[in-house]
Enzyme design. Structure first.
Site, PDB file in Angstrom:
ATOM      1  N   SER A   7       0.117  -2.710  -4.456  1.00 16.34           N
ATOM      2  CA  SER A   7       1.581  -2.738  -4.499  1.00 16.34           C
ATOM      3  C   SER A   7       2.104  -3.838  -3.582  1.00 16.34           C
ATOM      4  O   SER A   7       1.947  -3.771  -2.356  1.00 16.34           O
ATOM      5  CB  SER A   7       2.152  -1.390  -4.061  1.00 16.34           C
ATOM      6  OG  SER A   7       3.517  -1.565  -3.730  1.00 16.34           O
ATOM      7  N   HIS A  32       0.849  -4.445  -8.804  1.00 17.65           N
ATOM      8  CA  HIS A  32       1.854  -3.396  -8.980  1.00 17.65           C
ATOM      9  C   HIS A  32       3.156  -3.887  -8.344  1.00 17.65           C
ATOM     10  O   HIS A  32       3.211  -4.171  -7.140  1.00 17.65           O
ATOM     11  CB  HIS A  32       1.362  -2.114  -8.298  1.00 17.65           C
ATOM     12  CG  HIS A  32       2.255  -0.925  -8.468  1.00 17.65           C
ATOM     13  ND1 HIS A  32       2.228  -0.114  -9.581  1.00 17.65           N
ATOM     14  CD2 HIS A  32       3.217  -0.405  -7.658  1.00 17.65           C
ATOM     15  CE1 HIS A  32       3.115   0.861  -9.438  1.00 17.65           C
ATOM     16  NE2 HIS A  32       3.739   0.707  -8.283  1.00 17.65           N
ATOM     17  N   ASP A  34       7.027  -3.133  -7.571  1.00 14.62           N
ATOM     18  CA  ASP A  34       7.962  -2.012  -7.418  1.00 14.62           C
ATOM     19  C   ASP A  34       9.406  -2.499  -7.441  1.00 14.62           C
ATOM     20  O   ASP A  34       9.864  -3.141  -6.488  1.00 14.62           O
ATOM     21  CB  ASP A  34       7.700  -1.308  -6.083  1.00 14.62           C
ATOM     22  CG  ASP A  34       6.420  -0.488  -6.113  1.00 14.62           C
ATOM     23  OD1 ASP A  34       6.329   0.417  -6.967  1.00 14.62           O
ATOM     24  OD2 ASP A  34       5.528  -0.758  -5.298  1.00 14.62           O
ATOM     25  N   MET A  36      13.302  -1.529  -7.332  1.00 13.87           N
ATOM     26  CA  MET A  36      14.161  -0.429  -6.861  1.00 13.87           C
ATOM     27  C   MET A  36      15.612  -0.851  -6.878  1.00 13.87           C
ATOM     28  O   MET A  36      15.937  -1.969  -6.459  1.00 13.87           O
ATOM     29  CB  MET A  36      13.776  -0.064  -5.430  1.00 13.87           C
ATOM     30  CG  MET A  36      12.325   0.330  -5.292  1.00 13.87           C
ATOM     31  SD  MET A  36      11.931   0.648  -3.569  1.00 13.87           S
ATOM     32  CE  MET A  36      10.207   1.102  -3.723  1.00 13.87           C
ATOM     33  N   HIS A  65       6.684  -1.269 -11.994  1.00 10.83           N
ATOM     34  CA  HIS A  65       7.134   0.120 -11.789  1.00 10.83           C
ATOM     35  C   HIS A  65       8.646   0.108 -11.574  1.00 10.83           C
ATOM     36  O   HIS A  65       9.127  -0.309 -10.522  1.00 10.83           O
ATOM     37  CB  HIS A  65       6.385   0.669 -10.571  1.00 10.83           C
ATOM     38  CG  HIS A  65       6.734   2.081 -10.213  1.00 10.83           C
ATOM     39  ND1 HIS A  65       6.325   2.679  -9.039  1.00 10.83           N
ATOM     40  CD2 HIS A  65       7.449   3.031 -10.875  1.00 10.83           C
ATOM     41  CE1 HIS A  65       6.772   3.920  -8.987  1.00 10.83           C
ATOM     42  NE2 HIS A  65       7.468   4.163 -10.085  1.00 10.83           N
ATOM     43  N   MET A  67      11.855   1.715 -10.743  1.00 12.65           N
ATOM     44  CA  MET A  67      12.546   2.856 -10.126  1.00 12.65           C
ATOM     45  C   MET A  67      14.035   2.557 -10.202  1.00 12.65           C
ATOM     46  O   MET A  67      14.713   2.324  -9.183  1.00 12.65           O
ATOM     47  CB  MET A  67      12.051   3.026  -8.678  1.00 12.65           C
ATOM     48  CG  MET A  67      10.641   3.603  -8.623  1.00 12.65           C
ATOM     49  SD  MET A  67       9.829   3.339  -7.045  1.00 12.65           S
ATOM     50  CE  MET A  67       9.196   1.690  -7.315  1.00 12.65           C
ATOM     51  N   MET A 136       3.468  10.227  -9.305  1.00 15.50           N
ATOM     52  CA  MET A 136       3.901   9.822  -7.957  1.00 15.50           C
ATOM     53  C   MET A 136       3.338  10.813  -6.933  1.00 15.50           C
ATOM     54  O   MET A 136       3.483  12.031  -7.086  1.00 15.50           O
ATOM     55  CB  MET A 136       5.425   9.813  -7.852  1.00 15.50           C
ATOM     56  CG  MET A 136       6.131   8.687  -8.581  1.00 15.50           C
ATOM     57  SD  MET A 136       5.577   7.023  -8.146  1.00 15.50           S
ATOM     58  CE  MET A 136       5.946   6.970  -6.380  1.00 15.50           C
ATOM     59  N   ASP A 174       0.262   6.840  -7.404  1.00 19.97           N
ATOM     60  CA  ASP A 174       0.999   5.881  -6.577  1.00 19.97           C
ATOM     61  C   ASP A 174       1.631   6.584  -5.380  1.00 19.97           C
ATOM     62  O   ASP A 174       2.488   7.460  -5.556  1.00 19.97           O
ATOM     63  CB  ASP A 174       2.085   5.233  -7.452  1.00 19.97           C
ATOM     64  CG  ASP A 174       2.900   4.178  -6.714  1.00 19.97           C
ATOM     65  OD1 ASP A 174       2.565   3.823  -5.575  1.00 19.97           O
ATOM     66  OD2 ASP A 174       3.899   3.711  -7.311  1.00 19.97           O
TER      67      ASP A 174
HETATM   68  C1  DX5 Z   1       6.841   3.808  -3.587  1.00 19.05           C
HETATM   69  C2  DX5 Z   1       6.200   2.765  -4.442  1.00 19.05           C
HETATM   70  C3  DX5 Z   1       4.768   2.556  -4.151  1.00 19.05           C
HETATM   71  C4  DX5 Z   1       4.490   2.101  -2.734  1.00 19.05           C
HETATM   72  C5  DX5 Z   1       3.066   2.393  -2.405  1.00 19.05           C
HETATM   73  O1  DX5 Z   1       8.085   4.097  -4.080  1.00 19.05           O
HETATM   74  O2  DX5 Z   1       6.296   3.116  -5.818  1.00 19.05           O
HETATM   75  O3  DX5 Z   1       4.168   1.698  -5.099  1.00 19.05           O
HETATM   76  O4  DX5 Z   1       4.738   0.742  -2.538  1.00 19.05           O
HETATM   77  O5  DX5 Z   1       2.829   2.068  -1.071  1.00 19.05           O
HETATM   78  P1  DX5 Z   1       1.787   2.897  -0.194  1.00 19.05           P
HETATM   79  O6  DX5 Z   1       0.424   2.690  -0.809  1.00 19.05           O
HETATM   80  O7  DX5 Z   1       1.911   2.270   1.163  1.00 19.05           O
HETATM   81  O8  DX5 Z   1       2.199   4.332  -0.213  1.00 19.05           O
HETATM   82 ZN    ZN Z   2       5.063   1.989  -7.282  1.00 17.05          ZN
END
Ligand code: DX5
Ligand code: ZN
Length: 216
Positions: A7, A32, A34, A36, A65, A67, A136, A174
């Site tokens: 990630s 990956h 993320d 947001m 991903h 969100m 998750m 994740d």
């Molecule tokens: C959280 C993200 C994850 C996060 C994982 O909302 O979707 O992908 O970056 O990071 P770690 O491995 O540090 O929990």
């Molecule tokens: Zn993620």
């Protein structure tokens, strides 16, 4: 075959070029990413323009991903930025079927995610229709959180459902994955492992090698 999907939320964006080269050289084939929106989750990360610029420096498979609320609004933007797979949250879609169909129609692979407090059973009608299920194991929004064991039973449930339906399925987990707990999620059925802080804290190449040893 199990896949490591680091990630990039935990990467130092000052050094993205250098660290992406380290990932690629260490044999990482998935990134990956993320996304947001500050609404579905209480944090804001990055969107299509940043993904587009990362696309220029690697050939890795982009596991994006989302969100974000109503992700169907942005499918084309993420496709144009270079996404290969879009994972949406069933809690954020409104019409899940419609969103899945639109992502497929755009020619992208599709994943469906559930938050820790959402029952895995809500995934049942979609297992046949998607390429990947994402369980998750933290509340989405931030890297570096502690793994929530509730994910283990869900992974087992998804693995069993996929086997019952004779469906070849990517099962991603994740949040809070580290060298100590990765074997337990693999045993429960995960075959795509997201790791943020455990990949980027310390020596990245060494961390990737350690994960890949545990994944093989
Ligand atoms: C959280 C993200 C994850 C996060 C994982 O909302 O979707 O992908 O970056 O990071 P770690 O491995 O540090 O929990
Ligand atoms: Zn993620």
């Amino acid at each position: 075959m199990n896949i490591l999907s680091p990630s990039l939320l935990s990467i130092d964006f000052n050094n993205i070029g250098r660290d992406a080269a380290i990932l690629d050289k260490a044999g990482v084939s998935w990134y990956h990413l993320d996304v947001m929106d500050g609404a579905f989750v209480p944090n804001i990360s990055f969107g299509p323009p940043v993904i587009k610029s990362i696309r220029k420096i690697t050939k890795a498979f982009f596991d994006v991903h989302l969100m974000i609320n109503e992700p169907k609004r942005y499918i084309d933007a993420f496709k144009d930025a270079g996404a290969d797979l879009l994972t949406v949250h069933c809690e954020a879609c409104g019409d899940v079927n419609e969103t899945i169909n639109l992502i497929k129609k755009a020619g992208l692979k599709v994943g469906l995610a559930v938050n820790p407090e959402t029952d895995a059973e809500v995934l049942e009608p979609y297992i046949d229709k998607v390429d990947m299920i994402l369980i998750m194991s933290v509340h989405p929004g931030f890297g570096g959180q502690k793994f929530m064991p509730v994910a283990i039973e869900k992974l087992k449930w998804v693995k069993k459902k996929a086997a019952d339906k004779n469906k070849e399925l990517l099962i991603e987990v994740d949040g809070g994955i580290n060298f100590e707990n990765v074997s337990s999620v693999l045993d429960a059925g995960a075959n795509v492992i997201v790791a943020g802080s455990a990949c980027f804290n310390g020596d990245i190449a060494d961390n990737v090698r350690r994960f890949n040893d545990l994944l093989s």
